[in-house]
Design a protein around this motif. Structure first.
Motif, mmCIF file in Angstrom:
data_model
loop_
_atom_site.group_PDB
_atom_site.id
_atom_site.type_symbol
_atom_site.label_atom_id
_atom_site.label_comp_id
_atom_site.label_asym_id
_atom_site.label_seq_id
_atom_site.Cartn_x
_atom_site.Cartn_y
_atom_site.Cartn_z
ATOM 1 N N SER A 261 -59.162 -14.708 -6.572
ATOM 2 C CA SER A 261 -58.652 -15.999 -6.995
ATOM 3 C C SER A 261 -57.295 -15.776 -7.636
ATOM 4 N N ALA A 262 -56.587 -16.880 -7.964
ATOM 5 C CA ALA A 262 -55.217 -16.701 -8.435
ATOM 6 C C ALA A 262 -54.741 -17.886 -9.263
ATOM 7 N N GLU B 189 -47.940 -24.179 -5.041
ATOM 8 C CA GLU B 189 -48.968 -24.009 -4.017
ATOM 9 C C GLU B 189 -48.575 -22.921 -3.028
ATOM 10 N N ALA B 190 -47.291 -22.845 -2.695
ATOM 11 C CA ALA B 190 -46.827 -21.811 -1.767
ATOM 12 C C ALA B 190 -47.037 -20.420 -2.356
ATOM 13 N N THR B 191 -46.820 -20.295 -3.657
ATOM 14 C CA THR B 191 -47.012 -18.998 -4.311
ATOM 15 C C THR B 191 -48.471 -18.575 -4.265
ATOM 16 N N LEU B 192 -49.371 -19.508 -4.541
ATOM 17 C CA LEU B 192 -50.792 -19.199 -4.456
ATOM 18 C C LEU B 192 -51.175 -18.800 -3.033
ATOM 19 N N THR C 216 -57.090 -22.807 -15.505
ATOM 20 C CA THR C 216 -57.222 -21.359 -15.375
ATOM 21 C C THR C 216 -58.640 -20.924 -15.699
ATOM 22 N N ALA C 217 -59.196 -21.494 -16.762
ATOM 23 C CA ALA C 217 -60.567 -21.172 -17.147
ATOM 24 C C ALA C 217 -61.561 -21.596 -16.067
ATOM 25 N N LEU C 218 -61.359 -22.780 -15.498
ATOM 26 C CA LEU C 218 -62.228 -23.257 -14.428
ATOM 27 C C LEU C 218 -62.156 -22.314 -13.231
ATOM 28 N N THR C 219 -60.956 -21.891 -12.876
ATOM 29 C CA THR C 219 -60.773 -20.960 -11.764
ATOM 30 C C THR C 219 -61.553 -19.676 -12.018
ATOM 31 N N ALA C 220 -61.456 -19.158 -13.234
ATOM 32 C CA ALA C 220 -62.154 -17.917 -13.565
ATOM 33 C C ALA C 220 -63.669 -18.098 -13.540
ATOM 34 N N PHE D 210 -55.683 -12.750 -9.759
ATOM 35 C CA PHE D 210 -54.273 -12.374 -9.868
ATOM 36 C C PHE D 210 -53.456 -13.523 -10.442
ATOM 37 N N GLY D 211 -52.461 -13.185 -11.269
ATOM 38 C CA GLY D 211 -51.554 -14.178 -11.817
ATOM 39 C C GLY D 211 -50.109 -13.741 -11.679
#
Length: 205
Positions: free
Chosen positions: A117-118, A130-133, A185-189, A82-83
């Protein structure tokens, strides 16, 4: 293994900043061998509000062919990323509204045991990233999901600096995501695909 992993990237973006990060997530997940769906959530703002902001209106037109997220996308996916832009330290109302429609799937246990993940963007430095995540993670916990973050699993994360997920400061939409933000973002994915594939294999094998 990863070739059979299904990834849904579901996002909200007003002026296109978060959309660019969503594209980076899709590209990385695809490169990792996953089957990917890119989906935007339904816009709640009235047309007059969108037209009053040239950047918002332009992006709205640019992405009019991106399919809107449906509950089927969550049922289909093994991994959901999610983004969202930040709204006072929490996710945008448009994304939260979509999440609020998932009760039927949640009650059936259909959202459990998936990887989530986000990523996010803010107008100002820090700005509640960080709060948003974490606001999104709270939903994942209720779903019984497996939350995957980038952590500090790559040297680039000591530059990006956010172990919870990818994030970017847009300076009120004026600054596009740079290589650091897109790399995070790529690492997260990639990590989400890796863990999702392992989890799927373990559960079905």
């Amino acid at each position: 293994m990863a070739a059979q992993t299904k990834v849904a990237v579901i996002y909200y973006s007003a002026t296109g900043i978060t959309y660019q990060m969503a594209q980076a997530a899709c590209e990385a997940a695809g490169d990792a061998g996953a089957e990917v769906r890119l989906r935007k959530v339904h816009e709640l703002a009235p047309d007059e509000a969108i037209r009053s902001n040239s950047g918002w209106h332009a992006h709205h037109l640019e992405t009019q062919d991106v399919p809107e997220a449906q509950l089927d996308d969550l049922s289909w996916a093994d991994v959901v990323i999610f983004g969202t832009p930040t709204r006072y330290g929490v996710m945008a109302a448009q994304l939260k509204q979509f999440m609020d429609t998932t009760g039927p799937l949640w009650s059936q246990g259909a959202l459990a045991n998936k990887v989530y993940s986000a990523f996010c963007s803010t107008a100002t430095s820090h700005g509640g990233q960080e709060a948003t995540l974490l606001s999104m993670f709270h939903v994942f916990y209720h779903w019984g999901g497996v939350v995957v973050t980038p952590g500090y699993t790559d040297p680039s994360q000591f530059v990006a600096g956010n172990p919870y997920g990818a994030s970017h400061t847009s300076n009120n939409g004026e600054t596009a995501p740079d290589d650091i933000a897109l790399g995070a973002t790529a690492l997260t994915a990639r990590r989400a695909v890796l863990i999702g594939a392992a989890l799927k294999t373990g559960m079905t094998g």
